[in-house]
Design a protein around this motif. Structure first.
Motif, PDB file in Angstrom:
ATOM      1  N   VAL B 140       0.833  -1.010  -0.067  1.00  0.00           N
ATOM      2  CA  VAL B 140      -0.044  -0.002   0.119  1.00  0.00           C
ATOM      3  C   VAL B 140       0.760   1.379   0.033  1.00  0.00           C
ATOM      4  CG1 VAL B 140      -1.599  -1.177   1.206  1.00  0.00           C
ATOM      5  CG2 VAL B 140      -0.249   0.099   2.564  1.00  0.00           C
ATOM      6  N   THR B 141       0.272   2.240  -0.653  1.00  0.00           N
ATOM      7  CA  THR B 141       0.952   3.576  -0.633  1.00  0.00           C
ATOM      8  C   THR B 141       0.300   4.926  -0.050  1.00  0.00           C
ATOM      9  OG1 THR B 141       0.171   3.802  -2.766  1.00  0.00           O
ATOM     10  CG2 THR B 141       2.330   2.952  -2.818  1.00  0.00           C
ATOM     11  N   THR B 142      -0.919   4.583   0.402  1.00  0.00           N
ATOM     12  CA  THR B 142      -1.539   5.766   1.036  1.00  0.00           C
ATOM     13  C   THR B 142      -1.704   5.530   2.667  1.00  0.00           C
ATOM     14  OG1 THR B 142      -3.858   4.457   0.885  1.00  0.00           O
ATOM     15  CG2 THR B 142      -3.198   5.842  -1.021  1.00  0.00           C
ATOM     16  N   LYS B 143      -1.814   6.708   3.354  1.00  0.00           N
ATOM     17  CA  LYS B 143      -2.123   6.687   4.563  1.00  0.00           C
ATOM     18  C   LYS B 143      -3.190   5.943   5.005  1.00  0.00           C
ATOM     19  CE  LYS B 143      -2.600  10.191   8.370  1.00  0.00           C
ATOM     20  NZ  LYS B 143      -3.194  11.264   8.610  1.00  0.00           N
ATOM     21  N   GLU B 144      -4.309   6.117   4.152  1.00  0.00           N
ATOM     22  CA  GLU B 144      -5.446   5.287   4.679  1.00  0.00           C
ATOM     23  C   GLU B 144      -5.431   3.802   4.615  1.00  0.00           C
ATOM     24  OE1 GLU B 144      -8.532   6.196   1.402  1.00  0.00           O
ATOM     25  OE2 GLU B 144     -10.100   6.569   3.064  1.00  0.00           O
ATOM     26  N   TYR B 146      -2.379   2.114   5.120  1.00  0.00           N
ATOM     27  CA  TYR B 146      -1.664   1.917   6.530  1.00  0.00           C
ATOM     28  C   TYR B 146      -2.654   1.789   7.712  1.00  0.00           C
ATOM     29  CZ  TYR B 146       2.781   2.594   4.278  1.00  0.00           C
ATOM     30  OH  TYR B 146       3.844   2.367   3.412  1.00  0.00           O
ATOM     31  N   GLU B 147      -3.733   2.807   7.809  1.00  0.00           N
ATOM     32  CA  GLU B 147      -4.649   2.839   8.841  1.00  0.00           C
ATOM     33  C   GLU B 147      -5.561   1.543   8.934  1.00  0.00           C
ATOM     34  OE1 GLU B 147      -6.765   6.601   8.881  1.00  0.00           O
ATOM     35  OE2 GLU B 147      -8.429   5.282   9.986  1.00  0.00           O
ATOM     36  N   TYR B 148      -5.965   0.882   7.625  1.00  0.00           N
ATOM     37  CA  TYR B 148      -6.606  -0.189   7.328  1.00  0.00           C
ATOM     38  C   TYR B 148      -5.779  -1.426   7.874  1.00  0.00           C
ATOM     39  CZ  TYR B 148      -9.790   2.700   4.493  1.00  0.00           C
ATOM     40  OH  TYR B 148     -10.572   3.549   3.839  1.00  0.00           O
ATOM     41  N   ILE B 149      -4.443  -1.404   7.439  1.00  0.00           N
ATOM     42  CA  ILE B 149      -3.650  -2.456   7.871  1.00  0.00           C
ATOM     43  C   ILE B 149      -3.484  -2.451   9.515  1.00  0.00           C
ATOM     44  CG2 ILE B 149      -1.302  -3.468   7.872  1.00  0.00           C
ATOM     45  CD1 ILE B 149      -1.123  -2.531   4.962  1.00  0.00           C
ATOM     46  N   HIS B 150      -3.219  -1.388   9.885  1.00  0.00           N
ATOM     47  CA  HIS B 150      -3.100  -1.163  11.668  1.00  0.00           C
ATOM     48  C   HIS B 150      -4.743  -1.841  12.027  1.00  0.00           C
ATOM     49  CE1 HIS B 150      -2.500   0.496  15.360  1.00  0.00           C
ATOM     50  NE2 HIS B 150      -3.863   1.128  15.233  1.00  0.00           N
ATOM     51  N   ASN B 151      -5.794  -1.313  11.441  1.00  0.00           N
ATOM     52  CA  ASN B 151      -6.884  -2.071  12.019  1.00  0.00           C
ATOM     53  C   ASN B 151      -6.973  -3.460  12.045  1.00  0.00           C
ATOM     54  OD1 ASN B 151      -7.893   0.731  12.551  1.00  0.00           O
ATOM     55  ND2 ASN B 151      -9.046   0.807  10.698  1.00  0.00           N
ATOM     56  N   ILE B 152      -6.630  -3.919  10.808  1.00  0.00           N
ATOM     57  CA  ILE B 152      -6.567  -5.476  10.746  1.00  0.00           C
ATOM     58  C   ILE B 152      -5.842  -6.006  11.828  1.00  0.00           C
ATOM     59  CG2 ILE B 152      -5.775  -7.578   9.280  1.00  0.00           C
ATOM     60  CD1 ILE B 152      -6.478  -5.844   6.685  1.00  0.00           C
ATOM     61  N   ASN B 153      -4.624  -5.496  12.080  1.00  0.00           N
ATOM     62  CA  ASN B 153      -3.746  -6.058  13.112  1.00  0.00           C
ATOM     63  C   ASN B 153      -4.425  -5.742  14.361  1.00  0.00           C
ATOM     64  OD1 ASN B 153      -1.387  -7.360  12.692  1.00  0.00           O
ATOM     65  ND2 ASN B 153      -0.572  -5.494  11.782  1.00  0.00           N
ATOM     66  N   HIS B 154      -4.915  -4.865  14.633  1.00  0.00           N
ATOM     67  CA  HIS B 154      -5.254  -4.631  16.027  1.00  0.00           C
ATOM     68  C   HIS B 154      -6.654  -5.530  16.536  1.00  0.00           C
ATOM     69  CE1 HIS B 154      -6.595  -2.440  19.440  1.00  0.00           C
ATOM     70  NE2 HIS B 154      -7.596  -2.073  19.243  1.00  0.00           N
ATOM     71  N   GLN B 155      -7.471  -5.661  15.399  1.00  0.00           N
ATOM     72  CA  GLN B 155      -8.803  -6.695  15.495  1.00  0.00           C
ATOM     73  C   GLN B 155      -8.214  -7.982  15.701  1.00  0.00           C
ATOM     74  OE1 GLN B 155     -11.942  -5.479  15.883  1.00  0.00           O
ATOM     75  NE2 GLN B 155     -10.900  -3.468  16.047  1.00  0.00           N
ATOM     76  N   ALA B 156      -6.994  -8.256  14.957  1.00  0.00           N
ATOM     77  CA  ALA B 156      -6.506  -9.765  15.331  1.00  0.00           C
ATOM     78  C   ALA B 156      -6.051  -9.903  16.488  1.00  0.00           C
ATOM     79  CB  ALA B 156      -5.560 -10.160  14.023  1.00  0.00           C
ATOM     80  N   ASP B 157      -5.421  -8.864  17.030  1.00  0.00           N
ATOM     81  CA  ASP B 157      -5.067  -9.016  18.470  1.00  0.00           C
ATOM     82  C   ASP B 157      -6.288  -9.113  19.541  1.00  0.00           C
ATOM     83  OD1 ASP B 157      -2.332  -8.933  17.802  1.00  0.00           O
ATOM     84  OD2 ASP B 157      -2.426  -6.859  17.759  1.00  0.00           O
ATOM     85  N   GLN B 158      -7.429  -8.252  19.293  1.00  0.00           N
ATOM     86  CA  GLN B 158      -8.688  -8.357  20.035  1.00  0.00           C
ATOM     87  C   GLN B 158      -9.046  -9.768  20.053  1.00  0.00           C
ATOM     88  OE1 GLN B 158      -8.186  -5.395  21.772  1.00  0.00           O
ATOM     89  NE2 GLN B 158     -10.262  -5.477  21.939  1.00  0.00           N
ATOM     90  N   LEU B 159      -9.111 -10.222  18.708  1.00  0.00           N
ATOM     91  CA  LEU B 159      -9.640 -11.556  18.751  1.00  0.00           C
ATOM     92  C   LEU B 159      -8.859 -12.725  19.524  1.00  0.00           C
ATOM     93  CD1 LEU B 159     -11.846 -13.680  17.332  1.00  0.00           C
ATOM     94  CD2 LEU B 159     -10.129 -13.349  15.320  1.00  0.00           C
ATOM     95  N   ASN B 160      -7.587 -12.362  19.346  1.00  0.00           N
ATOM     96  CA  ASN B 160      -6.638 -13.175  19.937  1.00  0.00           C
ATOM     97  C   ASN B 160      -6.829 -13.017  21.709  1.00  0.00           C
ATOM     98  OD1 ASN B 160      -4.611 -15.214  20.701  1.00  0.00           O
ATOM     99  ND2 ASN B 160      -3.256 -13.365  21.129  1.00  0.00           N
TER     100      ASN B 160
END
Lengths: 131, 337
Positions: B140-144, B146-160
């Motif tokens: 990805v090249t946009t700020k948006e 990166y934010e989506y990837i951050h959200n995926i990671n955060h939600q994966a951690d929440q699930l864990n």
């Protein structure tokens, strides 16, 4: 990671194998994957004909306990120098993984950075390819 | 009245019998007779009828109840069966109630095994998610993006976290929650937790360390879990507030960590229940707070397993202060964080 490493990944889950492989390739490494049942690479490893720089393996493998394989690799004079990263979904298995000779333990779920840190940790700065 | 009570006791599904101070049977209901595989036990001495019981918890606990006059509750297995036993002393001896909990025990074992397997199965796809999220980062090249990837990671951690809580809960039920204790500095650990959490929460985590160190004998990952739960709770229940105050101080023989928020607060009627399993102060002024209601229960269990405790002071609409108190380790062997 600047240097390119030969990395053997042993797991039975094709998705994990694929994900780790893609990530390591992306980082410039040369990963080779095998399941515990497809023993070709493991046999060559035992004979000392195939010596990767690092082995990354799951603990629970079908038909074999990853810790036994780890012990075997660490007891074999030809392969004992190879650093091993073991991973598992059971975090309380870490002690027994280290007792079996694992140089690093990763608890599932781990991300790309965790894997990267593990590789950096077991290959100290300045150390080049071993194999 | 007495006859009626005996009739009730004779028809219950639980075993019931009474022993006098010379350990002679005074009374047995039909269930107790059936479990004993004997007849006409009244007047006989229990330890002569069941000499092997002398080596069991039954012998120890019946004596304890008889000698101290206190009600004793315990679980014990005999002949491949598990029993939940209540021993109640009275002026002539003791009453013993017991319930066959073998099925319940087996069910809990199976449930734990199922949760263990399920959590293992769930952690594998979460690992894939996190690894692919990392791969996407370079695409990805946009700020948006990166934010989506951050959200995926955060939600994966929440699930864990949900999976881990479920597993811990199941382990508590079976008394299998594991602790690897060693000497460690709780203040240094708190600093580490605060620094890590500050990156992920909107409120400012304001710290007041009134002590430099706080040596405790504890399990590092469990204490991180407890501190993280308390701080995340303060953050969760004070939306829109600008800060959470975290204080570390010494109080006599204990090290205390106080976590104060200025959020919704807890209704006085719920203040004792919030540490109960599955209790959820779900809705305050129409705002719904998500969660399973296990965080504080786990945190309390962790505190107790370290010889400590957890308390709360709260006022509706003003906020809450949780205090985690752990005994200071007096003779440290090896200090680490």
């Amino acid at each position: 990671m600047n240097e390119s490493l030969d990395i053997l990944i042993i797991d039975d889950d094709p998705e994990i194998l694929k994900a780790i492989t893609k990530l390591l390739q992306h980082q410039g490494h040369r990963p080779i994957t095998t399941t515990a049942e497809d023993t070709a690479y493991i046999l060559e490893l035992r004979k000392g004909n195939y010596l990767p720089d690092i082995i990354i393996m799951d603990i629970l493998l079908s038909g074999i306990d990853g810790r036994n394989l780890c012990r075997e690799i660490k007891n074999n004079p030809k392969t004992k120098h190879i650093p091993i990263i073991m991973f598992s979904a059971y975090p309380n298995i870490e002690d027994s993984a280290r007792e079996a000779g694992a140089n690093y333990f990763l608890a599932k779920p781990f991300g790309g950075r965790d894997l990267d840190n593990a590789i950096k940790e077991i290959l100290p700065a300045g150390q080049t390819q071993i194999g | 009245m007495q006859k009626q009570l005996l009739k009730v006791l004779s028809n219950t599904h639980d075993g019931f019998f009474a022993l006098d101070r010379q350990w002679r049977y005074l009374f047995l209901n039909p269930v107790a007779e059936r479990y004993s595989h004997r007849k006409e036990l009244v007047g006989k001495v229990i330890w002569e009828v069941f000499p092997n019981s002398k080596k069991t918890l039954f012998f120890e606990k019946y004596h304890q109840a008889m000698e101290t006059g206190e009600v004793i509750e315990f679980e014990e297995h005999i002949d491949y069966k598990w029993f939940d036993i209540h021993v109640i002393p009275f002026d002539m001896g003791i009453w013993v109630f017991y319930r066959d909990i073998t099925e319940q025990k087996l069910f809990n074992e199976r449930k734990d095994e199922f949760i263990r397997m399920a959590s293992h199965e769930l952690k594998t796809p979460i690992t894939s998610l996190k690894l692919y999220a990392e791969l996407l980062r370079d695409l990805v090249t946009t700020k948006e993006g990166y934010e989506y990837i951050h959200n995926i990671n955060h939600q994966a951690d929440q699930l864990n976290k949900i999976i881990t809580d479920m597993l811990d809960l199941s382990h508590i039920e079976l008394g299998r929650l594991s602790f690897k204790k060693r000497d460690l500095d709780l203040v240094a650990l708190l600093k580490e937790v605060v620094n890590n959490l500050q990156k992920t929460v909107p409120q400012r985590l304001e710290t007041h360390f009134k002590v430099d160190t706080g040596l405790v004998f504890g399990d590092r990952s469990r204490l991180i879990q407890a501190l993280t739960n308390l701080i995340n709770n303060a953050v969760k229940y004070s939306p829109g507030c600008d800060r959470v105050i975290i204080t570390a101080q010494k109080n006599q023989e204990n090290i205390e960590v106080l976590i104060q928020d200025f959020g919704v607060g807890i209704d006085p009627v719920h203040q004792q229940q919030i540490f109960d399993r599955f209790f959820q102060a779900n809705s305050t002024k129409g705002k719904v707070f998500p969660g399973m209601g296990v965080g504080l229960y786990l945190t309390k269990t962790i505190a107790i397993k370290h010889g400590g405790e957890i308390k709360v002071k709260s006022e509706l609409g003003q906020g809450s202060t949780f205090t985690l108190s752990l005994p200071i380790q007096k003779r440290p062997t090896k200090i680490s964080t």
